[in-house]
Write a protein that holds these residues in place. Structure first.
Motif, short mmCIF file in Angstrom:
data_model
loop_
_atom_site.label_atom_id
_atom_site.label_comp_id
_atom_site.label_asym_id
_atom_site.label_seq_id
_atom_site.Cartn_x
_atom_site.Cartn_y
_atom_site.Cartn_z
N LEU A 1 0.21 26.20 93.02
CA LEU A 1 0.88 25.03 92.46
C LEU A 1 2.39 25.15 92.66
N GLN A 2 3.04 24.02 92.88
CA GLN A 2 4.50 24.01 92.95
C GLN A 2 5.06 24.19 91.54
N LYS A 3 5.41 25.42 91.21
CA LYS A 3 5.81 25.74 89.84
C LYS A 3 7.04 24.97 89.39
N ASP A 4 7.98 24.74 90.32
CA ASP A 4 9.21 24.03 89.95
C ASP A 4 8.99 22.53 89.80
N ARG A 5 7.89 22.04 90.33
CA ARG A 5 7.58 20.60 90.26
C ARG A 5 6.73 20.29 89.03
N PHE A 6 5.70 21.08 88.80
CA PHE A 6 4.79 20.84 87.68
C PHE A 6 5.27 21.64 86.47
N THR A 7 6.27 21.12 85.84
CA THR A 7 6.87 21.77 84.68
C THR A 7 7.47 20.70 83.77
N PRO A 8 7.46 20.91 82.46
CA PRO A 8 6.92 22.05 81.73
C PRO A 8 5.40 22.06 81.75
N ARG A 9 4.82 23.25 81.56
CA ARG A 9 3.37 23.41 81.56
C ARG A 9 2.89 23.70 80.14
N PHE A 10 1.84 22.98 79.76
CA PHE A 10 1.25 23.14 78.43
C PHE A 10 -0.18 23.66 78.59
N TYR A 11 -0.43 24.86 78.12
CA TYR A 11 -1.76 25.46 78.21
C TYR A 11 -2.51 25.22 76.90
N ILE A 12 -3.74 24.72 77.01
CA ILE A 12 -4.56 24.48 75.83
C ILE A 12 -5.91 25.17 76.00
N ALA A 13 -6.33 25.88 74.97
CA ALA A 13 -7.65 26.52 74.96
C ALA A 13 -8.27 26.31 73.59
N ALA A 14 -9.55 26.56 73.48
CA ALA A 14 -10.25 26.41 72.20
C ALA A 14 -9.68 27.38 71.17
N ALA A 15 -9.77 27.00 69.91
CA ALA A 15 -9.18 27.80 68.83
C ALA A 15 -9.77 29.20 68.76
N THR A 16 -10.98 29.38 69.23
CA THR A 16 -11.63 30.69 69.19
C THR A 16 -11.49 31.46 70.51
N ASP A 17 -10.72 30.90 71.44
CA ASP A 17 -10.59 31.50 72.78
C ASP A 17 -9.17 32.06 72.97
N ASN A 18 -8.93 33.23 72.40
CA ASN A 18 -7.61 33.85 72.53
C ASN A 18 -7.42 34.50 73.90
#
Length: 232
Positions: A74-91
């Protein structure tokens, strides 16, 4: 005179309400059809320097490993800011995402901006269907709050069930004009002959703007999907 005026307004009020309701439904229907028509088509050209807030949905097991592989190209400088979401039980998934973002910082990538969030599951494994009604309502409300907070321009997902409420809300945001989010779905490499339930829902409901599969037989079975080969 006053009596006639009162009768006029009493008779016209129900008609006015019905007219407004019909007009509202018509506008929503037209907007819905427009969104369906525009889904999968390129948006207006953006400048190369313009950044895109990106929501990345992680899942337990191999979903996160596959997503990290996608993010490597992925073009890191283009796709920013990045928001990561996971299930509450998936640390574990969020921990892998943090390691990935830290590796970017160590390698000298500039302008890194990432946030890590958790979302309630609609239903845990083994949970009864009766109690899952309440948890589904709570999870939907939580997903709505997160989407209002983030309002991403791009959504990346690859199969975890937690992506469904987020993608549906992103689609609704398109219809009502809150935010136009481009939804990209990449089916897991583990799906060789049929789509996952998440993939099938997003495909049939035409919610995903771009739908990718990693096996040619899946593309033949679902012609609107794009075959991209094995990404692992």
């Amino acid at each position: 005179m006053e009596k006639n005026t009162r009768c006029f307004f009493s008779n016209s009020s129900p008609n006015l309400v019905i007219t407004c309701f019909v007009a509202f439904i018509t506008i929503i229907l037209v907007r819905f059809l427009y969104v369906i028509y525009r889904t999968g088509k390129p948006l207006n050209k953006r400048t190369p320097q313009q950044t895109l807030s990106t929501l990345i949905v992680l899942g337990s097991g191999g979903h996160t490993a596959e997503m990290i592989n996608l993010l490597l190209v992925l073009q890191k400088d283009r796709f920013t800011p990045r928001f990561y979401i996971a299930a509450a039980t998936d640390n574990m998934s969020l921990q892998k995402a943090r390691v990935f973002e830290n590796s970017l910082a160590d390698s000298g990538v500039k302008g890194i901006s990432a946030e890590f969030m958790q979302i309630y599951r609609s239903r845990e494994v083994g949970q009864s269907y009766v109690t899952s009604v309440w948890t589904t309502l709570v999870a939907t409300a939580h997903a709505l709050w997160l989407m209002i907070k983030i309002r991403p321009q791009v959504v990346l997902c690859n199969g975890p069930g937690t992506c469904i409420p987020l993608c549906v809300i992103a689609f609704i945001f398109k219809v009502v004009g809150i935010r136009w989010s481009s939804i990209f779905y990449v089916e897991s490499i583990a799906r060789v002959k049929r789509l996952s339930l998440s993939g099938l829902l997003l495909y049939k409901l035409q919610i995903a703007d771009q739908f990718f599969v990693q096996w040619p037989q899946l593309q033949r079975k679902y012609p609107r999907a794009h075959y991209v080969g094995c990404l692992m």
